[in-house]
Write a protein that holds these residues in place. Structure first.
Motif, PDB file in Angstrom:
ATOM      1  N   TYR A  93       3.075  -2.749   2.611  1.00 31.66           N
ATOM      2  CA  TYR A  93       3.639  -3.373   1.405  1.00 31.66           C
ATOM      3  C   TYR A  93       4.008  -4.821   1.699  1.00 31.66           C
ATOM      4  O   TYR A  93       3.660  -5.738   0.944  1.00 31.66           O
ATOM      5  CB  TYR A  93       4.869  -2.596   0.939  1.00 31.66           C
ATOM      6  N   ASP A 117      -5.043  -4.028   0.369  1.00 33.31           N
ATOM      7  CA  ASP A 117      -5.246  -3.347  -0.918  1.00 33.31           C
ATOM      8  C   ASP A 117      -4.383  -2.101  -1.006  1.00 33.31           C
ATOM      9  O   ASP A 117      -3.778  -1.815  -2.052  1.00 33.31           O
ATOM     10  CB  ASP A 117      -6.719  -2.980  -1.091  1.00 33.31           C
ATOM     11  N   GLU A 118      -4.306  -1.361   0.090  1.00 29.09           N
ATOM     12  CA  GLU A 118      -3.450  -0.165   0.116  1.00 29.09           C
ATOM     13  C   GLU A 118      -1.987  -0.553  -0.077  1.00 29.09           C
ATOM     14  O   GLU A 118      -1.243   0.103  -0.815  1.00 29.09           O
ATOM     15  CB  GLU A 118      -3.623   0.574   1.444  1.00 29.09           C
ATOM     16  N   ARG A 175      -0.756  -3.027  -1.675  1.00 27.18           N
ATOM     17  CA  ARG A 175      -0.459  -3.421  -3.050  1.00 27.18           C
ATOM     18  C   ARG A 175      -0.307  -2.213  -3.966  1.00 27.18           C
ATOM     19  O   ARG A 175       0.289  -2.325  -5.037  1.00 27.18           O
ATOM     20  CB  ARG A 175      -1.567  -4.335  -3.574  1.00 27.18           C
ATOM     21  N   GLU A 176      -0.826  -1.073  -3.553  1.00 31.76           N
ATOM     22  CA  GLU A 176      -0.715   0.136  -4.364  1.00 31.76           C
ATOM     23  C   GLU A 176       0.677   0.759  -4.297  1.00 31.76           C
ATOM     24  O   GLU A 176       1.052   1.545  -5.155  1.00 31.76           O
ATOM     25  CB  GLU A 176      -1.759   1.169  -3.922  1.00 31.76           C
TER      26      GLU A 176
END
Length: 452
Positions: free
Chosen positions: A315, A341-342, A344-345
């Protein structure tokens, strides 16, 4: 006749056949301070060692031999003029290439920053210079100190990873190219490469060493640390980078056999037979020397620590690199893009819950470790993998990185495949002095022959 790479200075001093590059940080500094050795002669010996050994290892992201010799000559001139001689006494130190240096590029292991030169020194570099040291060169890092490997290979076997992200720092120290180096850790970036390369690493308590001017990935987890070939040398370098009185430069003996908790494995990663046997033999030796070793297991309620660490790390990494990724996505590795990308999820709520869970884990594990001087555990699940496309599994380092606890890795054995294995020691936040004393007590009793 002795070569320039042997310790031999002037007719007033006896010839010593120890190669200069093999001197410990402390021995080199003491010799320079006493006038037995010049900084120029020592630096030249290190540069000759790099020239002789680095072709298959490639530990350096940037090296300016003439600049290093000029810095050494300046240190010698200041000493001859009567200037105070600091504890690092004209010694060149390897610096991970995510640490800002005014006089050398800081390229972050990424083509995006090829040739980039900051207009300032990181705080730790300012302190390095104040202690009389200088930057010998910049050591290879993985891309943005995450997981995509750089060019460095393992100094014991070139087909194996040196670990990461402080890859070049560990390899250079192992080969005697430099007596000590600065690195960082967010997950396993000091402890694991030290174990893979057969050197000592010290990851101090979070924020014990200043991080200003170092590229940030995870503000909650990023930690500055050091690598050398002995616990004493790690302590010396760390003390020069810390606030005054923060970390002692001289490790005081613990004065008694230590009380050790033994965490033989972590619940989220399998430990190899070779690592288990190396630790078993080492702990038998420590017990024979009087150490009280108590086997422990991580409570099931704490098994979420790895997940909590990953959520915080990714994060925060996604937040830190949001603009850069949007602008330069094609220049980032697939591994880094996927991780960002992970990250941001993860929603803000989940991230803040992970931070709260971290606080709970810190309190609980601090209490759990209160009866012990230190806890010992594997620094890595096995010896360095024969794979240059990744840097190995950092999972054995995750817990102490999450908690911000200090940790040390010392080399203890060589596996059947000819690669080193280590032992990790950790303690509660702020117990750096005690941890170094325990680590040195163990080091003194566990014979290990490195590459020098």
């Amino acid at each position: 006749m002795h070569s320039r790479s042997e310790r031999e200075l002037g007719s007033g001093f006896p010839a010593v056949t120890t190669p200069l590059h093999a001197l410990t940080l402390r021995a080199a500094a003491n010799s320079i301070r006493a006038g037995e050795l010049s900084s120029e002669a020592y630096t030249r010996a290190l540069l000759e060692r790099i020239a002789a050994t680095d072709a298959n290892v490639q530990a350096w992201a940037y090296l300016d031999p003439e600049g290093a010799l000029a810095a050494a000559r300046e240190a010698d001139a200041e000493r001859r003029a009567g200037a105070p001689v600091g504890p690092l006494a004209g010694i060149g130190i390897g610096v991970k290439d995510i640490v800002a240096t005014l006089d050398q590029p800081t390229q972050l292991g990424s083509p995006i920053y090829t040739g980039a030169r900051p207009a300032y020194d990181a705080n730790c570099i300012e302190r390095l210079r104040q202690a009389g040291g200088f930057v010998l060169g910049k050591t290879v890092t993985t891309e943005f100190a995450f997981i995509h490997p750089g060019k460095t290979r393992n100094p014991w076997r070139a087909g194996h990873t040196p670990g990461g992200s402080s890859s070049g720092s560990a390899a250079a120290v192992a080969l005697g190219q430099v007596p000590a180096a600065i690195g960082t850790q967010t997950n396993g970036s000091l402890i694991r490469p030290a174990a893979y390369c057969g050197v000592v690493a010290f990851k101090p308590t979070l924020d014990a060493l200043p991080f200003q001017g170092v590229n940030v990935f995870s503000p909650t987890l990023d930690t500055l640390g050091v690598l050398a070939r002995s616990v004493a040398d790690c302590a010396l370098l760390a003390s020069c980078l810390a606030d005054p009185g923060g970390i002692p430069g001289d490790v005081e003996p613990i004065g008694r056999a230590p009380r050790l908790a033994l965490l033989a494995a972590f619940p989220w990663v399998a430990t190899s037979i070779e690592q288990e046997w190396a630790m078993h033999a080492a702990l038998a030796t420590l017990r024979d020397s009087g150490a009280v070793v108590t086997p422990v297991e991580l409570a099931e309620a704490w098994h979420d620590a790895q997940r909590v660490h990953r959520m915080i790390m990714l994060y925060e990494g996604a937040q830190q690199m949001r603009d850069l990724q949007a602008r330069e996505r094609e220049q980032l590795s697939a591994k880094l893009n996927a991780a960002l990308d992970e990250g941001r999820e993860f929603g803000d709520g989940a991230y803040h819950a992970a931070l709260a869970r971290r606080d709970i884990l810190i309190a609980a594990i601090t209490e759990w470790l209160a009866p012990f001087d230190a806890i010992v555990a594997p620094p890595a699940s096995a010896s360095a993998p024969a794979d240059l496309t990744h840097t190995g599994d950092p999972s054995c380092c995750t817990l102490w990185s999450l908690l911000g606890f200090p940790a040390v890795s010392i080399p203890i054995a060589v596996a059947d495949n000819g690669l080193p294995l280590g032992l990790q020691l950790a303690a509660t936040a702020g117990a750096d002095e005690r941890l170094l004393a325990v680590a040195q007590w163990c080091e003194e009793r566990l014979a290990f022959k490195g590459l020098l």
